[in-house]
Design a protein around this motif. Sequence first.
Motif, PDB file in Angstrom:
ATOM      1  N   PRO A   1      37.565  47.210  29.753  1.00  0.00           N
ATOM      2  CA  PRO A   1      38.329  48.316  30.345  1.00  0.00           C
ATOM      3  C   PRO A   1      38.818  48.005  31.764  1.00  0.00           C
ATOM      4  N   LEU A   2      38.037  47.255  32.535  1.00  0.00           N
ATOM      5  CA  LEU A   2      38.453  46.928  33.901  1.00  0.00           C
ATOM      6  C   LEU A   2      39.702  46.059  33.901  1.00  0.00           C
ATOM      7  N   GLU A   3      39.732  45.108  33.006  1.00  0.00           N
ATOM      8  CA  GLU A   3      40.890  44.222  32.934  1.00  0.00           C
ATOM      9  C   GLU A   3      42.128  44.961  32.448  1.00  0.00           C
ATOM     10  N   ARG A   4      41.966  45.850  31.474  1.00  0.00           N
ATOM     11  CA  ARG A   4      43.103  46.606  30.951  1.00  0.00           C
ATOM     12  C   ARG A   4      43.630  47.621  31.974  1.00  0.00           C
ATOM     13  N   ARG A   5      42.741  48.050  32.875  1.00  0.00           N
ATOM     14  CA  ARG A   5      43.157  49.035  33.878  1.00  0.00           C
ATOM     15  C   ARG A   5      43.885  48.414  35.060  1.00  0.00           C
ATOM     16  N   GLU A   6      43.857  47.130  35.181  1.00  0.00           N
ATOM     17  CA  GLU A   6      44.455  46.489  36.358  1.00  0.00           C
ATOM     18  C   GLU A   6      45.960  46.744  36.461  1.00  0.00           C
ATOM     19  N   ALA A   7      46.617  46.936  35.337  1.00  0.00           N
ATOM     20  CA  ALA A   7      48.057  47.170  35.361  1.00  0.00           C
ATOM     21  C   ALA A   7      48.415  48.610  35.692  1.00  0.00           C
ATOM     22  N   CYS A   8      47.439  49.500  35.733  1.00  0.00           N
ATOM     23  CA  CYS A   8      47.706  50.917  35.967  1.00  0.00           C
ATOM     24  C   CYS A   8      47.800  51.212  37.460  1.00  0.00           C
ATOM     25  N   LYS A   9      48.485  52.271  37.783  1.00  0.00           N
ATOM     26  CA  LYS A   9      48.559  52.746  39.162  1.00  0.00           C
ATOM     27  C   LYS A   9      47.251  53.431  39.536  1.00  0.00           C
ATOM     28  N   GLY A  10      46.716  53.080  40.695  1.00  0.00           N
ATOM     29  CA  GLY A  10      45.459  53.654  41.147  1.00  0.00           C
ATOM     30  C   GLY A  10      44.232  53.058  40.488  1.00  0.00           C
ATOM     31  N   ALA A  11      44.411  51.950  39.768  1.00  0.00           N
ATOM     32  CA  ALA A  11      43.275  51.364  39.048  1.00  0.00           C
ATOM     33  C   ALA A  11      42.298  50.679  39.993  1.00  0.00           C
ATOM     34  N   LYS A  12      42.778  50.145  41.117  1.00  0.00           N
ATOM     35  CA  LYS A  12      41.869  49.422  42.023  1.00  0.00           C
ATOM     36  C   LYS A  12      40.797  50.352  42.575  1.00  0.00           C
ATOM     37  N   GLU A  13      41.204  51.537  42.988  1.00  0.00           N
ATOM     38  CA  GLU A  13      40.235  52.485  43.526  1.00  0.00           C
ATOM     39  C   GLU A  13      39.250  52.924  42.452  1.00  0.00           C
ATOM     40  N   VAL A  14      39.741  53.126  41.248  1.00  0.00           N
ATOM     41  CA  VAL A  14      38.865  53.525  40.143  1.00  0.00           C
ATOM     42  C   VAL A  14      37.867  52.419  39.825  1.00  0.00           C
ATOM     43  N   ASN A  15      38.337  51.190  39.783  1.00  0.00           N
ATOM     44  CA  ASN A  15      37.439  50.073  39.491  1.00  0.00           C
ATOM     45  C   ASN A  15      36.397  49.886  40.597  1.00  0.00           C
ATOM     46  N   LYS A  16      36.802  50.130  41.859  1.00  0.00           N
ATOM     47  CA  LYS A  16      35.828  50.030  42.948  1.00  0.00           C
ATOM     48  C   LYS A  16      34.720  51.060  42.804  1.00  0.00           C
ATOM     49  N   ARG A  17      35.106  52.300  42.512  1.00  0.00           N
ATOM     50  CA  ARG A  17      34.109  53.356  42.360  1.00  0.00           C
ATOM     51  C   ARG A  17      33.188  53.086  41.193  1.00  0.00           C
ATOM     52  N   SER A  18      33.765  52.600  40.089  1.00  0.00           N
ATOM     53  CA  SER A  18      32.932  52.324  38.915  1.00  0.00           C
ATOM     54  C   SER A  18      31.983  51.165  39.182  1.00  0.00           C
ATOM     55  N   ALA A  19      32.461  50.111  39.887  1.00  0.00           N
ATOM     56  CA  ALA A  19      31.583  48.983  40.204  1.00  0.00           C
ATOM     57  C   ALA A  19      30.463  49.408  41.136  1.00  0.00           C
ATOM     58  N   THR A  20      30.776  50.251  42.122  1.00  0.00           N
ATOM     59  CA  THR A  20      29.747  50.729  43.048  1.00  0.00           C
ATOM     60  C   THR A  20      28.707  51.571  42.334  1.00  0.00           C
ATOM     61  N   SER A  21      29.168  52.452  41.442  1.00  0.00           N
ATOM     62  CA  SER A  21      28.223  53.313  40.726  1.00  0.00           C
ATOM     63  C   SER A  21      27.323  52.505  39.806  1.00  0.00           C
ATOM     64  N   HIS A  22      27.898  51.482  39.139  1.00  0.00           N
ATOM     65  CA  HIS A  22      27.078  50.656  38.247  1.00  0.00           C
ATOM     66  C   HIS A  22      26.055  49.851  39.043  1.00  0.00           C
ATOM     67  N   THR A  23      26.453  49.362  40.209  1.00  0.00           N
ATOM     68  CA  THR A  23      25.504  48.620  41.047  1.00  0.00           C
ATOM     69  C   THR A  23      24.373  49.520  41.527  1.00  0.00           C
ATOM     70  N   ALA A  24      24.719  50.739  41.948  1.00  0.00           N
ATOM     71  CA  ALA A  24      23.691  51.673  42.401  1.00  0.00           C
ATOM     72  C   ALA A  24      22.755  52.052  41.259  1.00  0.00           C
ATOM     73  N   ALA A  25      23.321  52.212  40.068  1.00  0.00           N
ATOM     74  CA  ALA A  25      22.486  52.558  38.921  1.00  0.00           C
ATOM     75  C   ALA A  25      21.522  51.433  38.577  1.00  0.00           C
ATOM     76  N   LYS A  26      21.994  50.178  38.670  1.00  0.00           N
ATOM     77  CA  LYS A  26      21.104  49.049  38.386  1.00  0.00           C
ATOM     78  C   LYS A  26      19.991  48.961  39.417  1.00  0.00           C
ATOM     79  N   ASN A  27      20.336  49.160  40.698  1.00  0.00           N
ATOM     80  CA  ASN A  27      19.310  49.114  41.741  1.00  0.00           C
ATOM     81  C   ASN A  27      18.277  50.220  41.573  1.00  0.00           C
ATOM     82  N   ALA A  28      18.768  51.408  41.185  1.00  0.00           N
ATOM     83  CA  ALA A  28      17.837  52.522  40.992  1.00  0.00           C
ATOM     84  C   ALA A  28      16.920  52.282  39.816  1.00  0.00           C
ATOM     85  N   SER A  29      17.451  51.611  38.793  1.00  0.00           N
ATOM     86  CA  SER A  29      16.616  51.353  37.612  1.00  0.00           C
ATOM     87  C   SER A  29      15.615  50.243  37.854  1.00  0.00           C
TER      88      SER A  29
END
Length: 334
Positions: free
Chosen positions: A127-155
């Motif tokens: 999904p990250l690769e497919r979203r790269e062509a979309c408008k506003g995808a960079k900000e969305v991918n940043k938020r998703s990467a940050t949330s996944h990293t925080a979730a891994k650290n919390a776990s």
Amino acid sequence: MAAHIGMMDAAYFVGRSEILSWINSTLHLNLSRVEEACGGAVHCQLMDAAHPGLVPMHKVNFDAKNEYEMIQNYKVLQEVFNKLKITKHIEVNKLVKGRPLDNLEFMQWLKRYCDSVNRGNSHNYNPLERREACKGAKEVNKRSATSHTAAKNASTAPKHAPHSARRNDVPHVSSTNQSGKVSRPSSSGGASTYSETDRAAHEQQITELKLSVDSLEKERDFYFAKLRDIEILCQCPEIENLPVVEAVKRILYAMDDDASLVTDAEAMISEQHQQVETLSCTSEEAEERLKVDTQKRKNIVNIDVDIAASNTLSPKQRMSDASDVHSSGSLVTY
């Protein structure tokens, strides 16, 4: 096909948490509410996940904030539906408002459709690769990467917690208990389990209340639309001056719930009926008088015609009439 499922289908009984988990795991997002997907970009990428490469992702806008930008995303989604010959109606005007119930119902249908296409089998979709062509995808991918990293650290953090910290907590808890203060429940034990269960129950109650409110708002909008149609009908020039229409307007525009309004409206209508009956009786009497006058005129005209006819007889006709009368008189004499 999922496009023809009814409202009582099991697809519409899937909870919000399951829908959110499906969206976030499929697209690597961190949505906390279903209505956050009202912009239409999430729907487009979910269809792209079900049919890889079919959706023109360069036309999708993940940064849509205004309604006209959201409508463009739904136009892309409608084009995909047309290509796949899906007859599902997209209620864009309701979805862009961000109402929870409408967005939940459409997302429940979309999940059922994607499940029917994938048949429970996952494929290699990035999904990250497919979203790269979309408008506003960079900000969305940043938020998703940050949330996944925080979730891994919390776990992983509780697994590597030092035992010394736990040991140090024991005398602290005992000392607070001895001083008579109420301490927080420890990380293990029945108290924390009960608190977690209680919190889940409260969240479920909140969800049910939200659904109830959404249902009531939907019902309110339905009846408001009906009243609006009645108001527009009452404003038609052909009928707006009728007493019944005036009574309906009086009820519609009343500022308070006054029970006398209905009585007044009924009185207005009955008064109008009486006026109509009076007018009908008057018209019947007038018609009867007109018939009598017409009959009198006919009789007068017939008499005048007879007199005029007798005056216009020739002398021969008069003599013949007199002879007839004389002969008839002679017959009577004999």
